[in-house]
Design an enzyme around this catalytic site. Structure first.
Site, short mmCIF file in Angstrom:
data_model
loop_
_atom_site.label_atom_id
_atom_site.label_comp_id
_atom_site.label_asym_id
_atom_site.label_seq_id
_atom_site.Cartn_x
_atom_site.Cartn_y
_atom_site.Cartn_z
N ASP A 86 -18.13 21.21 2.75
CA ASP A 86 -17.47 20.72 1.53
C ASP A 86 -18.25 19.61 0.84
O ASP A 86 -19.04 18.89 1.46
CB ASP A 86 -16.08 20.18 1.86
CG ASP A 86 -15.07 21.29 2.13
OD1 ASP A 86 -15.49 22.45 2.36
OD2 ASP A 86 -13.86 21.00 2.14
N HIS A 137 -14.29 23.96 -5.43
CA HIS A 137 -13.67 22.81 -4.76
C HIS A 137 -13.21 21.76 -5.78
O HIS A 137 -13.20 20.57 -5.48
CB HIS A 137 -14.68 22.20 -3.77
CG HIS A 137 -14.08 21.31 -2.72
ND1 HIS A 137 -12.86 21.55 -2.13
CD2 HIS A 137 -14.56 20.17 -2.14
CE1 HIS A 137 -12.61 20.61 -1.23
NE2 HIS A 137 -13.61 19.75 -1.22
N HIS A 141 -13.52 16.74 -7.22
CA HIS A 141 -12.87 16.43 -5.94
C HIS A 141 -11.56 15.66 -6.18
O HIS A 141 -11.32 14.59 -5.62
CB HIS A 141 -13.81 15.62 -5.03
CG HIS A 141 -13.44 15.69 -3.58
ND1 HIS A 141 -12.61 14.77 -2.97
CD2 HIS A 141 -13.78 16.59 -2.62
CE1 HIS A 141 -12.47 15.07 -1.69
NE2 HIS A 141 -13.16 16.19 -1.46
N HIS A 233 -18.94 18.95 6.37
CA HIS A 233 -19.30 18.41 5.06
C HIS A 233 -20.81 18.30 4.90
O HIS A 233 -21.51 17.89 5.83
CB HIS A 233 -18.67 17.02 4.85
CG HIS A 233 -17.17 17.07 4.74
ND1 HIS A 233 -16.35 17.18 5.85
CD2 HIS A 233 -16.36 17.04 3.65
CE1 HIS A 233 -15.08 17.21 5.45
NE2 HIS A 233 -15.07 17.12 4.13
#
Length: 263
Positions: A86, A137, A141, A233
């Site tokens: 991510d 995503h 964020h 991540h």
């Protein structure tokens, strides 16, 4: 018998009786009777009953469902485990993650942030070129995206999709992951209307929280099961510890379950 004779006989009898009583021993000096003595019962404290040994309590592991919050996707649907990364693309960490994946011969899913896609489109192209899957995503964020109205959510997701498609023309983005896993019915519904599955996870080693490489490895090994989706991540901060953990994580998961690509 004459009176004198009877009197004499009575005197004799009297003498004999008195002699026998004189010769009789008192009770305390007589020989004991030929019977066994009656055993004496003494009062003793009764012993407390011994409690049976107790088995150590073993808590049952908390059951993890096959679907995530609001029916989001938590598992791959096959035995193989999926790796997801991510918050990228990041110019320093994403290339190194891609290098590790290429050496191991496995594919992953990259959940990319719109502003990062706009800044580093070449990295997005490399992700696709090397056979990995892309996941929307959100534009920047946004942890609070779920509190916005449907129109705002749709605009955010469409803007991110458009940035991805500018970097890689013609690509179809099949997944959306809400930052922080803060799902709402509106987000899930909008993602579905745009042709995206809402992608959650099953394993979270918290590599985003300055967790050491050894602890990341331990947590993944402890939490993983067939079909797990692992949250890691490649952006959002210093990812050196994630990079340090990845080689062993990949080797272990590949050996135990196999690593599959989400499609």
């Amino acid at each position: 018998m004459t009176r004198r004779t009877a009197l004499a006989a009575g005197l004799v009898l009297l003498v004999l009786l008195s002699t026998g009583c004189a010769n009789e021993k008192p009770l305390s000096t007589r020989s004991p009777l030929p019977y066994p003595p009656i055993p004496q019962v003494t009062a003793t404290a009764s012993a407390a009953p011994t409690a049976p040994p107790t088995k150590p309590s073993r808590k049952k592991p908390v059951a993890r469902g096959t679907v995530g919050p609001l029916n989001t996707q938590r598992l791959t649907g096959v035995r193989g485990v999926a790796l997801t990364f991510d918050d990228g693309p990041h110019p320093q960490w994403t290339p190194k993650v891609l290098d590790q994946l290429r050496r191991a011969g496995v594919r992953a899913t990259f959940c990319v942030v719109g502003v990062k896609v706009r800044a580093y489109p070449a990295l997005v192209r490399r992700i696709v070129r090397e056979g990995h899957t892309l996941c929307n995503h959100s534009w920047q964020h946004d942890l609070k995206l779920g509190k916005k109205n449907t129109a705002q959510i749709r605009a955010d997701l469409r803007r991110t999709d458009q940035a991805i498609q500018r970097a890689v023309p013609g690509i179809k983005v099949r997944y959306y992951r809400q930052p922080g896993g803060k799902w709402t019915p509106s987000i899930v519904a909008v993602a579905k209307s745009l042709g995206m599955k809402s992608l959650h996870w099953d394993v979270d080693p918290a590599d985003w929280d300055d967790t050491s490489a050894s602890e990341i490895r331990r947590r993944v090994a402890q939490q993983a099961r067939p079909g797990s989706i692992v949250l890691l991540h490649d952006g959002g901060g210093d990812r050196s510890r994630t990079l340090g953990a990845c080689p062993q994580v990949i080797t272990s998961l590949k050996r135990k379950y196999g690593i599959t690509r989400l499609r």
